[in-house]
Write a protein that holds these residues in place. Structure first.
Motif, PDB file in Angstrom:
ATOM      1  N   UNK A 195     -12.246   4.346   7.069  1.00  9.72           N
ATOM      2  CA  UNK A 195     -11.124   4.184   6.148  1.00  9.72           C
ATOM      3  C   UNK A 195      -9.911   4.946   6.673  1.00  9.72           C
ATOM      4  N   UNK A 196      -8.740   4.346   6.514  1.00  9.50           N
ATOM      5  CA  UNK A 196      -7.472   4.985   6.883  1.00  9.50           C
ATOM      6  C   UNK A 196      -6.715   5.311   5.601  1.00  9.50           C
ATOM      7  N   UNK A 197      -6.128   6.499   5.559  1.00  9.62           N
ATOM      8  CA  UNK A 197      -5.521   7.015   4.325  1.00  9.62           C
ATOM      9  C   UNK A 197      -4.046   7.334   4.562  1.00  9.62           C
ATOM     10  N   UNK A 198      -3.188   6.911   3.615  1.00 13.34           N
ATOM     11  CA  UNK A 198      -1.743   7.087   3.723  1.00 13.34           C
ATOM     12  C   UNK A 198      -1.196   7.616   2.405  1.00 13.34           C
ATOM     13  N   UNK A 199      -0.052   8.286   2.496  1.00 15.85           N
ATOM     14  CA  UNK A 199       0.633   8.720   1.269  1.00 15.85           C
ATOM     15  C   UNK A 199       1.379   7.561   0.625  1.00 15.85           C
ATOM     16  N   UNK A 200       2.095   6.774   1.433  1.00 16.84           N
ATOM     17  CA  UNK A 200       2.903   5.684   0.904  1.00 16.84           C
ATOM     18  C   UNK A 200       2.655   4.383   1.618  1.00 16.84           C
ATOM     19  N   UNK A 201       3.099   3.286   1.003  1.00 14.22           N
ATOM     20  CA  UNK A 201       2.748   1.976   1.559  1.00 14.22           C
ATOM     21  C   UNK A 201       3.557   1.614   2.803  1.00 14.22           C
ATOM     22  N   UNK A 202       4.741   2.223   3.014  1.00  9.92           N
ATOM     23  CA  UNK A 202       5.471   1.914   4.243  1.00  9.92           C
ATOM     24  C   UNK A 202       4.721   2.430   5.471  1.00  9.92           C
ATOM     25  N   UNK A 203       4.018   3.535   5.327  1.00  9.20           N
ATOM     26  CA  UNK A 203       3.197   4.031   6.443  1.00  9.20           C
ATOM     27  C   UNK A 203       1.987   3.127   6.666  1.00  9.20           C
ATOM     28  N   UNK A 208      -0.339  -1.321  10.185  1.00 11.59           N
ATOM     29  CA  UNK A 208      -0.665  -2.741  10.361  1.00 11.59           C
ATOM     30  C   UNK A 208       0.265  -3.369  11.397  1.00 11.59           C
ATOM     31  N   UNK A 209       1.538  -2.925  11.424  1.00 12.12           N
ATOM     32  CA  UNK A 209       2.486  -3.441  12.408  1.00 12.12           C
ATOM     33  C   UNK A 209       2.114  -3.002  13.817  1.00 12.12           C
ATOM     34  N   UNK A 210       1.611  -1.775  13.947  1.00 10.15           N
ATOM     35  CA  UNK A 210       1.219  -1.253  15.255  1.00 10.15           C
ATOM     36  C   UNK A 210      -0.036  -1.920  15.795  1.00 10.15           C
ATOM     37  N   UNK A 211      -0.870  -2.402  14.878  1.00  7.93           N
ATOM     38  CA  UNK A 211      -2.142  -3.036  15.278  1.00  7.93           C
ATOM     39  C   UNK A 211      -2.225  -4.443  14.707  1.00  7.93           C
ATOM     40  N   UNK A 212      -1.222  -5.249  15.039  1.00 11.05           N
ATOM     41  CA  UNK A 212      -1.131  -6.599  14.464  1.00 11.05           C
ATOM     42  C   UNK A 212      -2.331  -7.472  14.810  1.00 11.05           C
ATOM     43  N   UNK A 213      -2.909  -7.243  15.960  1.00  7.61           N
ATOM     44  CA  UNK A 213      -4.012  -8.089  16.410  1.00  7.61           C
ATOM     45  C   UNK A 213      -5.388  -7.548  16.027  1.00  7.61           C
ATOM     46  N   UNK A 214      -5.395  -6.374  15.384  1.00  7.79           N
ATOM     47  CA  UNK A 214      -6.661  -5.781  14.967  1.00  7.79           C
ATOM     48  C   UNK A 214      -7.097  -6.415  13.644  1.00  7.79           C
ATOM     49  N   UNK A 215      -8.317  -6.925  13.557  1.00  9.41           N
ATOM     50  CA  UNK A 215      -8.773  -7.538  12.304  1.00  9.41           C
ATOM     51  C   UNK A 215      -8.678  -6.562  11.147  1.00  9.41           C
ATOM     52  N   UNK A 216      -8.235  -7.055  10.009  1.00 10.02           N
ATOM     53  CA  UNK A 216      -8.079  -6.173   8.847  1.00 10.02           C
ATOM     54  C   UNK A 216      -9.402  -5.567   8.428  1.00 10.02           C
ATOM     55  N   UNK A 217     -10.491  -6.338   8.584  1.00 14.30           N
ATOM     56  CA  UNK A 217     -11.792  -5.844   8.119  1.00 14.30           C
ATOM     57  C   UNK A 217     -12.400  -4.792   9.038  1.00 14.30           C
ATOM     58  N   UNK A 218     -11.633  -4.350  10.058  1.00 12.65           N
ATOM     59  CA  UNK A 218     -12.115  -3.275  10.917  1.00 12.65           C
ATOM     60  C   UNK A 218     -12.056  -1.935  10.197  1.00 12.65           C
ATOM     61  N   UNK A 219     -11.266  -1.864   9.115  1.00 10.48           N
ATOM     62  CA  UNK A 219     -11.129  -0.634   8.344  1.00 10.48           C
ATOM     63  C   UNK A 219     -10.919  -0.948   6.869  1.00 10.48           C
ATOM     64  N   UNK A 220     -11.261   0.000   6.021  1.00 10.41           N
ATOM     65  CA  UNK A 220     -10.789   0.004   4.645  1.00 10.41           C
ATOM     66  C   UNK A 220      -9.511   0.842   4.617  1.00 10.41           C
ATOM     67  N   UNK A 221      -8.745   0.747   3.534  1.00  7.62           N
ATOM     68  CA  UNK A 221      -7.482   1.468   3.452  1.00  7.62           C
ATOM     69  C   UNK A 221      -7.321   2.091   2.069  1.00  7.62           C
ATOM     70  N   UNK A 222      -6.710   3.278   2.064  1.00 11.30           N
ATOM     71  CA  UNK A 222      -6.316   3.929   0.817  1.00 11.30           C
ATOM     72  C   UNK A 222      -4.854   4.323   0.934  1.00 11.30           C
ATOM     73  N   UNK A 223      -4.029   3.852   0.002  1.00 11.85           N
ATOM     74  CA  UNK A 223      -2.651   4.306  -0.108  1.00 11.85           C
ATOM     75  C   UNK A 223      -2.584   5.131  -1.384  1.00 11.85           C
ATOM     76  N   UNK A 224      -2.363   6.421  -1.244  1.00 13.23           N
ATOM     77  CA  UNK A 224      -2.434   7.331  -2.392  1.00 13.23           C
ATOM     78  C   UNK A 224      -1.302   7.069  -3.396  1.00 13.23           C
ATOM     79  N   UNK A 225      -0.140   6.664  -2.910  1.00 12.56           N
ATOM     80  CA  UNK A 225       1.058   6.461  -3.734  1.00 12.56           C
ATOM     81  C   UNK A 225       1.555   7.769  -4.362  1.00 12.56           C
TER      82      UNK A 225
END
Length: 299
Positions: A195-203, A208-225
Protein backbone atom coordinates in the motif's frame (compact mmCIF):
# COMPACT_ATOMS: atom_id res chain seq x y z
CA UNK A 1 7.00 45.82 -20.21
CA UNK A 2 3.36 46.19 -21.30
CA UNK A 3 1.30 44.50 -18.61
CA UNK A 4 -1.83 44.84 -20.75
CA UNK A 5 -0.56 41.81 -22.62
CA UNK A 6 -0.72 39.70 -19.49
CA UNK A 7 -3.65 37.28 -19.38
CA UNK A 8 -4.10 38.18 -15.74
CA UNK A 9 -4.04 41.93 -15.17
CA UNK A 10 -2.63 43.79 -12.19
CA UNK A 11 -6.13 44.98 -11.31
CA UNK A 12 -7.47 41.40 -11.32
CA UNK A 13 -4.54 40.16 -9.27
CA UNK A 14 -5.10 42.82 -6.60
CA UNK A 15 -8.71 41.60 -6.23
CA UNK A 16 -7.59 38.11 -5.20
CA UNK A 17 -8.40 37.19 -1.62
CA UNK A 18 -5.13 37.18 0.36
CA UNK A 19 -6.47 34.72 2.94
CA UNK A 20 -7.37 32.19 0.24
CA UNK A 21 -4.05 32.67 -1.51
CA UNK A 22 -2.06 32.13 1.69
CA UNK A 23 -4.08 28.95 2.29
CA UNK A 24 -3.08 27.76 -1.18
CA UNK A 25 0.57 28.29 -0.17
CA UNK A 26 -0.01 26.24 2.99
CA UNK A 27 -0.36 29.08 5.52
CA UNK A 28 -3.34 29.16 7.87
CA UNK A 29 -4.08 31.92 10.41
CA UNK A 30 -2.92 31.40 13.98
CA UNK A 31 -5.72 33.63 15.24
CA UNK A 32 -8.56 35.72 13.85
CA UNK A 33 -9.72 38.99 15.41
CA UNK A 34 -12.70 40.41 13.52
CA UNK A 35 -11.26 41.37 10.10
CA UNK A 36 -7.62 40.73 11.10
CA UNK A 37 -6.05 37.34 10.29
CA UNK A 38 -2.73 36.79 12.08
CA UNK A 39 -0.05 34.43 10.71
CA UNK A 40 3.44 33.28 11.50
CA UNK A 41 5.20 35.29 8.80
CA UNK A 42 5.65 33.50 5.44
CA UNK A 43 8.45 35.97 4.67
CA UNK A 44 10.83 35.17 7.54
CA UNK A 45 11.42 32.92 10.53
CA UNK A 46 9.45 33.71 13.68
CA UNK A 47 7.55 31.99 16.49
CA UNK A 48 5.04 34.67 17.48
CA UNK A 49 2.55 35.58 14.69
CA UNK A 50 3.15 39.15 13.56
CA UNK A 51 2.02 38.97 9.92
CA UNK A 52 -1.48 40.42 9.58
CA UNK A 53 -4.02 40.34 6.75
CA UNK A 54 -6.99 42.68 7.02
CA UNK A 55 -9.63 40.86 5.03
CA UNK A 56 -11.89 43.90 4.71
CA UNK A 57 -9.10 45.87 3.04
CA UNK A 58 -7.45 42.75 1.51
CA UNK A 59 -4.05 44.09 2.58
CA UNK A 60 -1.18 42.58 4.57
CA UNK A 61 1.40 43.99 6.95
CA UNK A 62 4.44 42.26 8.42
CA UNK A 63 5.23 43.99 11.72
CA UNK A 64 8.67 42.38 11.90
CA UNK A 65 9.70 43.69 8.49
CA UNK A 66 7.78 46.94 8.71
CA UNK A 67 6.42 46.26 5.21
CA UNK A 68 3.00 45.59 3.76
CA UNK A 69 0.73 46.11 0.77
CA UNK A 70 -1.40 44.14 -1.66
CA UNK A 71 -0.99 40.61 -3.01
CA UNK A 72 1.47 41.76 -5.70
CA UNK A 73 3.68 43.39 -3.09
CA UNK A 74 3.54 40.12 -1.15
CA UNK A 75 4.36 38.00 -4.20
CA UNK A 76 7.40 40.07 -5.07
CA UNK A 77 8.70 39.62 -1.50
CA UNK A 78 7.76 35.93 -1.25
CA UNK A 79 9.20 34.78 -4.59
CA UNK A 80 11.89 37.48 -4.99
CA UNK A 81 10.58 38.12 -8.48
CA UNK A 82 9.29 40.92 -10.69
CA UNK A 83 5.67 42.00 -11.08
CA UNK A 84 5.45 40.30 -14.47
CA UNK A 85 6.92 37.04 -13.15
CA UNK A 86 4.44 37.00 -10.27
CA UNK A 87 1.48 37.61 -12.60
CA UNK A 88 2.58 34.61 -14.63
CA UNK A 89 2.60 32.50 -11.46
CA UNK A 90 -0.95 33.60 -10.68
CA UNK A 91 -2.28 33.19 -14.20
CA UNK A 92 -4.29 30.04 -14.72
CA UNK A 93 -7.82 30.18 -13.37
CA UNK A 94 -8.52 33.36 -11.44
CA UNK A 95 -11.75 33.99 -13.31
CA UNK A 96 -13.51 30.94 -11.94
CA UNK A 97 -12.71 31.51 -8.25
CA UNK A 98 -13.52 35.08 -7.32
CA UNK A 99 -12.41 36.27 -3.88
CA UNK A 100 -14.98 36.70 -1.16
CA UNK A 101 -14.75 40.48 -1.47
CA UNK A 102 -16.61 42.56 1.11
CA UNK A 103 -17.47 39.39 3.03
CA UNK A 104 -15.03 39.56 5.95
CA UNK A 105 -15.20 36.97 8.66
CA UNK A 106 -16.82 38.43 11.76
CA UNK A 107 -15.83 37.11 15.14
CA UNK A 108 -18.25 34.43 16.36
CA UNK A 109 -20.07 34.49 13.03
CA UNK A 110 -21.02 30.88 12.10
CA UNK A 111 -19.25 29.38 9.11
CA UNK A 112 -21.44 28.89 6.05
CA UNK A 113 -21.18 25.21 5.12
CA UNK A 114 -19.92 24.26 1.70
CA UNK A 115 -22.77 22.66 -0.24
CA UNK A 116 -22.20 20.34 -3.19
CA UNK A 117 -24.51 21.24 -6.08
CA UNK A 118 -23.51 18.70 -8.72
CA UNK A 119 -20.78 16.34 -9.87
CA UNK A 120 -19.80 16.11 -13.54
CA UNK A 121 -16.88 14.83 -15.60
CA UNK A 122 -13.77 17.03 -15.59
CA UNK A 123 -14.00 19.24 -18.66
CA UNK A 124 -13.57 22.92 -17.65
CA UNK A 125 -10.52 24.49 -19.23
CA UNK A 126 -9.26 26.32 -16.08
CA UNK A 127 -9.26 23.03 -14.14
CA UNK A 128 -7.56 21.11 -16.93
CA UNK A 129 -4.96 23.87 -17.24
CA UNK A 130 -4.36 23.72 -13.49
CA UNK A 131 -3.76 19.96 -13.72
CA UNK A 132 -1.33 20.51 -16.58
CA UNK A 133 0.54 23.08 -14.50
CA UNK A 134 0.80 20.49 -11.72
CA UNK A 135 2.16 17.97 -14.30
CA UNK A 136 -0.80 15.62 -13.78
CA UNK A 137 -2.13 14.10 -17.04
CA UNK A 138 -5.83 14.74 -17.52
CA UNK A 139 -6.46 11.10 -18.40
CA UNK A 140 -5.18 10.08 -14.96
CA UNK A 141 -7.09 12.78 -13.08
CA UNK A 142 -10.37 11.87 -14.76
CA UNK A 143 -10.05 8.27 -13.49
CA UNK A 144 -10.10 9.41 -9.86
CA UNK A 145 -11.60 12.91 -9.80
CA UNK A 146 -14.69 14.79 -10.87
CA UNK A 147 -15.60 18.38 -11.52
CA UNK A 148 -17.56 19.47 -8.46
CA UNK A 149 -19.84 22.51 -8.46
CA UNK A 150 -20.51 23.88 -5.01
CA UNK A 151 -22.03 26.77 -3.12
CA UNK A 152 -20.15 28.74 -0.48
CA UNK A 153 -21.31 31.96 1.17
CA UNK A 154 -24.27 32.15 -1.24
CA UNK A 155 -21.96 32.07 -4.28
CA UNK A 156 -21.33 29.25 -6.76
CA UNK A 157 -17.89 27.91 -7.64
CA UNK A 158 -16.33 24.76 -9.07
CA UNK A 159 -13.17 22.76 -8.61
CA UNK A 160 -11.49 19.37 -8.89
CA UNK A 161 -13.24 16.98 -6.52
CA UNK A 162 -11.69 13.86 -4.99
CA UNK A 163 -14.19 11.71 -3.12
CA UNK A 164 -13.47 10.17 0.27
CA UNK A 165 -14.78 6.93 1.77
CA UNK A 166 -17.73 8.68 3.41
CA UNK A 167 -18.91 10.48 0.27
CA UNK A 168 -17.41 13.90 0.99
CA UNK A 169 -15.00 15.70 -1.33
CA UNK A 170 -11.58 17.28 -1.20
CA UNK A 171 -11.84 20.25 -3.56
CA UNK A 172 -8.97 22.06 -5.29
CA UNK A 173 -8.49 24.76 -7.87
CA UNK A 174 -5.59 27.18 -8.30
CA UNK A 175 -6.72 29.58 -5.57
CA UNK A 176 -8.87 27.55 -3.22
CA UNK A 177 -8.81 24.31 -1.31
CA UNK A 178 -11.57 23.01 0.91
CA UNK A 179 -13.44 19.93 2.00
CA UNK A 180 -17.12 19.09 1.99
CA UNK A 181 -18.63 17.08 4.79
CA UNK A 182 -18.30 14.37 5.84
CA UNK A 183 -14.51 14.58 6.01
CA UNK A 184 -12.69 11.23 5.76
CA UNK A 185 -9.75 9.41 4.21
CA UNK A 186 -9.87 7.73 0.80
CA UNK A 187 -8.88 4.09 0.30
CA UNK A 188 -8.41 2.42 -3.08
CA UNK A 189 -8.42 -1.35 -2.64
CA UNK A 190 -6.91 -3.66 -5.23
CA UNK A 191 -6.30 -6.74 -3.03
CA UNK A 192 -2.58 -6.01 -3.10
CA UNK A 193 -0.05 -6.90 -0.41
CA UNK A 194 1.48 -3.43 -0.69
CA UNK A 195 0.00 0.00 0.00
CA UNK A 196 1.13 3.55 -0.79
CA UNK A 197 0.09 6.35 1.57
CA UNK A 198 -0.29 10.08 0.82
CA UNK A 199 -1.45 13.17 2.67
CA UNK A 200 -3.32 14.68 -0.28
CA UNK A 201 -4.73 13.53 -3.58
CA UNK A 202 -2.43 15.65 -5.78
CA UNK A 203 0.51 13.59 -4.49
CA UNK A 204 -1.43 10.38 -5.17
CA UNK A 205 -2.14 11.56 -8.74
CA UNK A 206 1.54 12.51 -9.06
CA UNK A 207 2.63 8.96 -8.30
CA UNK A 208 0.14 7.61 -10.83
CA UNK A 209 1.58 10.09 -13.35
CA UNK A 210 5.13 8.90 -12.62
CA UNK A 211 4.12 5.26 -13.09
CA UNK A 212 1.56 5.53 -15.88
CA UNK A 213 2.35 2.08 -17.22
CA UNK A 214 2.29 0.35 -13.84
CA UNK A 215 -0.95 -1.62 -13.32
CA UNK A 216 -3.13 -0.03 -10.68
CA UNK A 217 -3.66 -3.37 -8.95
CA UNK A 218 0.06 -3.56 -8.17
CA UNK A 219 -0.69 -1.53 -5.02
CA UNK A 220 -3.48 -0.41 -2.75
CA UNK A 221 -3.64 3.31 -1.93
CA UNK A 222 -4.54 5.47 1.05
CA UNK A 223 -5.04 9.22 0.74
CA UNK A 224 -5.36 10.55 4.28
CA UNK A 225 -6.88 13.91 3.22
CA UNK A 226 -5.68 15.01 6.67
CA UNK A 227 -2.88 13.67 8.85
CA UNK A 228 -5.46 13.44 11.64
CA UNK A 229 -6.81 10.31 9.93
CA UNK A 230 -3.53 8.41 10.22
CA UNK A 231 -4.62 6.40 13.27
CA UNK A 232 -7.94 5.57 11.63
CA UNK A 233 -6.04 4.34 8.56
CA UNK A 234 -3.60 2.15 10.50
CA UNK A 235 -5.70 -1.05 10.64
CA UNK A 236 -6.11 -1.02 6.85
CA UNK A 237 -2.50 -0.02 6.19
CA UNK A 238 -1.05 -2.63 8.53
CA UNK A 239 -2.96 -5.45 6.82
CA UNK A 240 -0.35 -5.07 4.08
CA UNK A 241 3.16 -6.50 4.02
CA UNK A 242 4.71 -3.24 2.79
CA UNK A 243 3.54 0.31 3.59
CA UNK A 244 5.18 3.04 1.54
CA UNK A 245 4.83 6.53 3.02
CA UNK A 246 4.83 9.50 0.63
CA UNK A 247 4.13 12.14 3.27
CA UNK A 248 5.06 15.82 3.08
CA UNK A 249 8.56 17.00 3.90
CA UNK A 250 7.33 19.56 6.43
CA UNK A 251 7.65 19.10 10.19
CA UNK A 252 4.22 17.48 10.55
CA UNK A 253 4.76 14.98 7.76
CA UNK A 254 8.28 14.08 8.82
CA UNK A 255 7.33 13.66 12.47
CA UNK A 256 4.48 11.37 11.50
CA UNK A 257 6.78 9.38 9.21
CA UNK A 258 9.33 8.89 11.98
CA UNK A 259 6.62 7.82 14.40
CA UNK A 260 5.31 5.27 11.90
CA UNK A 261 8.81 3.87 11.28
CA UNK A 262 9.24 3.39 15.02
CA UNK A 263 5.92 1.53 15.33
CA UNK A 264 6.28 -1.12 12.66
CA UNK A 265 8.99 -2.31 10.28
CA UNK A 266 6.41 -2.54 7.48
CA UNK A 267 6.57 1.24 7.07
CA UNK A 268 9.03 2.61 4.50
CA UNK A 269 9.84 6.30 4.08
CA UNK A 270 9.67 7.18 0.38
CA UNK A 271 9.88 10.95 0.91
CA UNK A 272 13.66 10.87 0.37
CA UNK A 273 12.78 10.84 -3.34
CA UNK A 274 11.71 14.48 -3.04
CA UNK A 275 13.86 15.50 -0.07
CA UNK A 276 14.56 18.99 -1.42
CA UNK A 277 10.89 19.72 -2.08
CA UNK A 278 7.81 20.16 0.11
CA UNK A 279 5.94 17.17 -1.33
CA UNK A 280 5.83 14.71 -4.22
CA UNK A 281 3.87 16.99 -6.54
CA UNK A 282 6.21 19.91 -5.90
CA UNK A 283 9.09 17.62 -6.91
CA UNK A 284 7.23 16.46 -10.03
CA UNK A 285 6.61 20.05 -11.10
CA UNK A 286 10.26 20.82 -10.38
CA UNK A 287 11.38 18.06 -12.77
CA UNK A 288 9.49 19.79 -15.57
CA UNK A 289 11.08 23.15 -14.73
CA UNK A 290 14.57 21.62 -14.71
CA UNK A 291 13.98 19.94 -18.07
CA UNK A 292 12.70 23.19 -19.57
CA UNK A 293 15.75 25.06 -18.22
CA UNK A 294 18.15 22.45 -19.64
CA UNK A 295 16.39 22.63 -23.00
CA UNK A 296 16.65 26.42 -22.96
CA UNK A 297 20.38 26.22 -22.28
CA UNK A 298 20.83 24.03 -25.35
CA UNK A 299 19.02 26.42 -27.70
Amino acid sequence: MDFRKQKLSIVEAKEMDMVQYLSLLGYEPSKIRNNDYWYVSPLRQEKTPSFKVNRMLNRWYDHGLGKGGNIIDFGIQYYSCSVGEFLKKLDGGFSFQKPLKNSPKIKNEPEHPLKILKEVALNSYPLIRYLEQRKIPVEIATRYCQEVHYELNAKNYYGIGFKNDSGGFEIRNPYFKASSTPKDMTTIKNSSKEVAVFEGFTDFLSLRALHKNLPENSQDFVVLNSVSFFERARPFMEEHQVIRLYLDRDATGQNLTQRALSMNTKYIDKSTLYKNHKDLNDWLVGIGKQQKKRLGNKL
